[in-house]
Design a protein around this motif. Structure first.
Motif, PDB file in Angstrom:
ATOM      1  N   ILE A 215      23.429  39.528   0.988  1.00 37.97           N
ATOM      2  CA  ILE A 215      22.893  40.748   0.370  1.00 37.97           C
ATOM      3  C   ILE A 215      24.056  41.464  -0.303  1.00 37.97           C
ATOM      4  CG2 ILE A 215      21.729  42.949   0.777  1.00 37.97           C
ATOM      5  CD1 ILE A 215      20.473  41.662   3.273  1.00 37.97           C
ATOM      6  N   LEU A 216      23.991  41.611  -1.611  1.00 37.11           N
ATOM      7  CA  LEU A 216      25.051  42.246  -2.391  1.00 37.11           C
ATOM      8  C   LEU A 216      24.550  43.560  -2.949  1.00 37.11           C
ATOM      9  CD1 LEU A 216      27.922  42.023  -3.685  1.00 37.11           C
ATOM     10  CD2 LEU A 216      26.786  40.994  -5.665  1.00 37.11           C
ATOM     11  N   ASN A 217      25.243  44.644  -2.607  1.00 39.02           N
ATOM     12  CA  ASN A 217      24.900  45.977  -3.116  1.00 39.02           C
ATOM     13  C   ASN A 217      23.428  46.318  -2.855  1.00 39.02           C
ATOM     14  OD1 ASN A 217      25.723  48.387  -4.320  1.00 39.02           O
ATOM     15  ND2 ASN A 217      24.993  47.752  -6.350  1.00 39.02           N
ATOM     16  N   THR A 233      30.309  43.235 -12.946  1.00 43.69           N
ATOM     17  CA  THR A 233      31.648  43.440 -12.406  1.00 43.69           C
ATOM     18  C   THR A 233      31.741  44.769 -11.675  1.00 43.69           C
ATOM     19  OG1 THR A 233      32.392  44.372 -14.515  1.00 43.69           O
ATOM     20  CG2 THR A 233      32.710  42.004 -14.183  1.00 43.69           C
ATOM     21  N   GLY A 234      32.656  44.818 -10.713  1.00 42.02           N
ATOM     22  CA  GLY A 234      32.854  46.029  -9.933  1.00 42.02           C
ATOM     23  C   GLY A 234      33.075  45.695  -8.476  1.00 42.02           C
ATOM     24  N   THR A 235      33.200  46.730  -7.642  1.00 42.11           N
ATOM     25  CA  THR A 235      33.371  46.571  -6.197  1.00 42.11           C
ATOM     26  C   THR A 235      32.081  46.986  -5.501  1.00 42.11           C
ATOM     27  OG1 THR A 235      35.742  47.000  -6.367  1.00 42.11           O
ATOM     28  CG2 THR A 235      34.737  47.246  -4.199  1.00 42.11           C
ATOM     29  N   PHE A 236      31.545  46.097  -4.662  1.00 33.87           N
ATOM     30  CA  PHE A 236      30.230  46.321  -4.066  1.00 33.87           C
ATOM     31  C   PHE A 236      30.247  45.961  -2.585  1.00 33.87           C
ATOM     32  CE2 PHE A 236      29.682  44.778  -8.437  1.00 33.87           C
ATOM     33  CZ  PHE A 236      29.088  45.901  -9.010  1.00 33.87           C
ATOM     34  N   ASP A 247      25.455  40.986  12.108  1.00 33.48           N
ATOM     35  CA  ASP A 247      25.702  41.008  10.675  1.00 33.48           C
ATOM     36  C   ASP A 247      27.191  41.122  10.374  1.00 33.48           C
ATOM     37  OD1 ASP A 247      23.003  40.999  10.579  1.00 33.48           O
ATOM     38  OD2 ASP A 247      22.783  42.858   9.432  1.00 33.48           O
ATOM     39  N   PHE A 248      27.598  40.485   9.274  1.00 37.82           N
ATOM     40  CA  PHE A 248      28.960  40.618   8.773  1.00 37.82           C
ATOM     41  C   PHE A 248      28.899  41.501   7.533  1.00 37.82           C
ATOM     42  CE2 PHE A 248      32.312  39.508   5.830  1.00 37.82           C
ATOM     43  CZ  PHE A 248      33.442  39.517   6.631  1.00 37.82           C
ATOM     44  N   THR A 249      29.696  42.565   7.486  1.00 38.69           N
ATOM     45  CA  THR A 249      29.702  43.471   6.340  1.00 38.69           C
ATOM     46  C   THR A 249      31.129  43.661   5.845  1.00 38.69           C
ATOM     47  OG1 THR A 249      29.848  45.419   7.772  1.00 38.69           O
ATOM     48  CG2 THR A 249      27.635  44.706   7.107  1.00 38.69           C
ATOM     49  N   THR A 250      31.260  43.753   4.519  1.00 33.60           N
ATOM     50  CA  THR A 250      32.553  44.010   3.897  1.00 33.60           C
ATOM     51  C   THR A 250      32.294  44.460   2.462  1.00 33.60           C
ATOM     52  OG1 THR A 250      34.758  43.091   3.453  1.00 33.60           O
ATOM     53  CG2 THR A 250      32.875  41.652   3.053  1.00 33.60           C
ATOM     54  N   THR A 251      33.323  44.590   1.677  1.00 31.27           N
ATOM     55  CA  THR A 251      33.186  44.858   0.248  1.00 31.27           C
ATOM     56  C   THR A 251      33.876  43.743  -0.520  1.00 31.27           C
ATOM     57  OG1 THR A 251      35.180  46.226   0.217  1.00 31.27           O
ATOM     58  CG2 THR A 251      33.067  47.359   0.537  1.00 31.27           C
ATOM     59  N   VAL A 252      33.349  43.439  -1.704  1.00 31.18           N
ATOM     60  CA  VAL A 252      33.945  42.412  -2.552  1.00 31.18           C
ATOM     61  C   VAL A 252      34.121  42.983  -3.954  1.00 31.18           C
ATOM     62  CG1 VAL A 252      33.020  40.453  -1.265  1.00 31.18           C
ATOM     63  CG2 VAL A 252      31.672  41.452  -3.123  1.00 31.18           C
ATOM     64  N   ALA A 253      35.123  42.471  -4.652  1.00 31.42           N
ATOM     65  CA  ALA A 253      35.370  42.855  -6.044  1.00 31.42           C
ATOM     66  C   ALA A 253      34.953  41.704  -6.948  1.00 31.42           C
ATOM     67  CB  ALA A 253      36.838  43.208  -6.250  1.00 31.42           C
TER      68      ALA A 253
END
Length: 366
Positions: A215-217, A233-236, A247-253
């Protein structure tokens, strides 16, 4: 002119203000190039494939294919020239790829034609371009205008100086000896812009378990171990879920023109705590399960105790646990029995309360 695996003829096309097609007056100008001073009974019409009307100024991007077509009302020889934004001129027809330039009356001939083993594609520089079509009832001698410099040249090189004005002057000399009712010209306009910069990127999410969901953004992309392309593009924020795991959660660019890699190693799966030994008193059992068992000085989370108890009750009714996960306020799980799916949520409330919610969905086939 450049080649590919077949043959690619690159026409320089471009981006500027629209120029109107000149009227019937005899003059050499930036719009007309060359116009017959009379109105002959011979007519020619030149078009590009994005503008069937011939009155527009369609846009092409560098690398995009283009087709030029010409129609005549009488049998005629058609000559096509492309005037580039920098003033240089390309002779499109005649060439050594598409055969003769004779066009029969009331027919349209495309360049390239269907079945030809070459294409015309847009090349730089960007800017306003135009195609000149010159039709004549008799073949023209273009030695003063263009020539094939080598036996290998597929397109003739226009040798006139002065760009568009020089081409107009040279063609005027060519047609001057001809009867005025035996030749006519027409022009088509189009623009070319540079290719759009790459503004999307890709994301690869790898996991060590099956049936994971990405699940992205806030939007579900699909399964893991897959590369997802054309992402903004961006950080989400990204969340990776797997049945039976937290659940594993983080942010990606996400970066333009590149692939971001995210590898998720899930730890031990969530497990339902074993059923405690019953006291024989239903009220005491419920309170004990809700508060959790005391082991040393550690007290189990009441929300987890309530969640585990409800899961056991549903399993006793024949439901199989498919997914368990932690939430910001408690726990959530999915259980399945046949065509029925139960969603279980347990949330910590105010004033030391725990809310248990069970919703069931059943699918019927008809």
């Amino acid at each position: 002119m450049k080649k590919n695996s077949t043959v690619t003829a690159l026409l320089a096309l471009g981006t500027a203000a629209t120029l109107s097609v000149a009227g019937a007056q005899a003059r050499i100008s930036a719009q007309s190039i060359i116009v017959n001073p009379t109105q002959p009974d011979l007519s020619v019409s030149v078009r590009v494939d994005k503008d069937a009307s011939g009155s527009q100024n369609p846009a092409y991007r560098v690398g995009e294919n283009i087709t030029v077509s010409a129609s005549v009302n009488r049998d005629a020889y058609v000559y096509l020239f492309n005037v580039n934004p920098d003033g240089t001129v390309d002779q499109i027809l005649p060439n050594r790829l598409s055969g003769e330039n004779f066009v029969k009356a009331n027919t349209t001939k495309s360049f390239p034609a269907p079945g030809d083993n070459f294409t015309y594609s847009v090349d730089g520089p960007v800017g306003q371009n135009k195609v000149l079509a010159l039709a004549s009832l008799t073949p023209l001698n273009l030695d003063q205008v263009s020539s094939f410099r080598t036996a290998q040249d597929q397109f003739a090189t226009v040798s006139t100086q002065g760009g568009q004005a020089g081409l107009a002057q040279a063609l005027s000399i060519v047609v001057n000896p001809l009867p005025q009712n035996s030749w006519v010209s027409d022009t088509a306009f189009y623009t070319v812009a540079a290719q759009n910069p790459v503004s999307t990127g890709s994301l690869f999410v790898g996991t060590n378990v099956n049936n994971a969901t990405v699940i992205l953004n806030g939007q579900r992309l699909g399964g893991a171990n897959v590369t997802y392309s054309n992402l903004r593009t961006g950080t989400f924020p990204v969340r990776v879920q797997a049945p039976g795991y937290s659940d594993f959660t983080t942010t990606v660019a996400i970066r333009a023109g590149s692939t971001t890699n995210l590898n998720v190693e899930f730890a031990q799966p969530l497990s339902v705590a074993p059923a405690p030994v019953s006291t024989g008193n239903g009220v005491l059992d419920f309170i004990g399960n809700l508060l959790g068992a005391i082991a040393g000085n550690t007290l189990q989370d009441p929300a987890r105790s309530a969640y585990d108890q409800k899961v056991r009750e549903l399993q006793a009714d024949g439901y199989a646990l498919q997914q368990s996960r932690t939430t910001g306020t408690g726990y959530s799980g999915t259980l399945v029995r046949g065509s029925s799916t139960v969603t279980l949520t347990v949330d910590r409330g105010a004033n030391r309360t725990v809310r248990v919610n069970v919703s069931e969905t059943t699918t019927y086939r008809y």
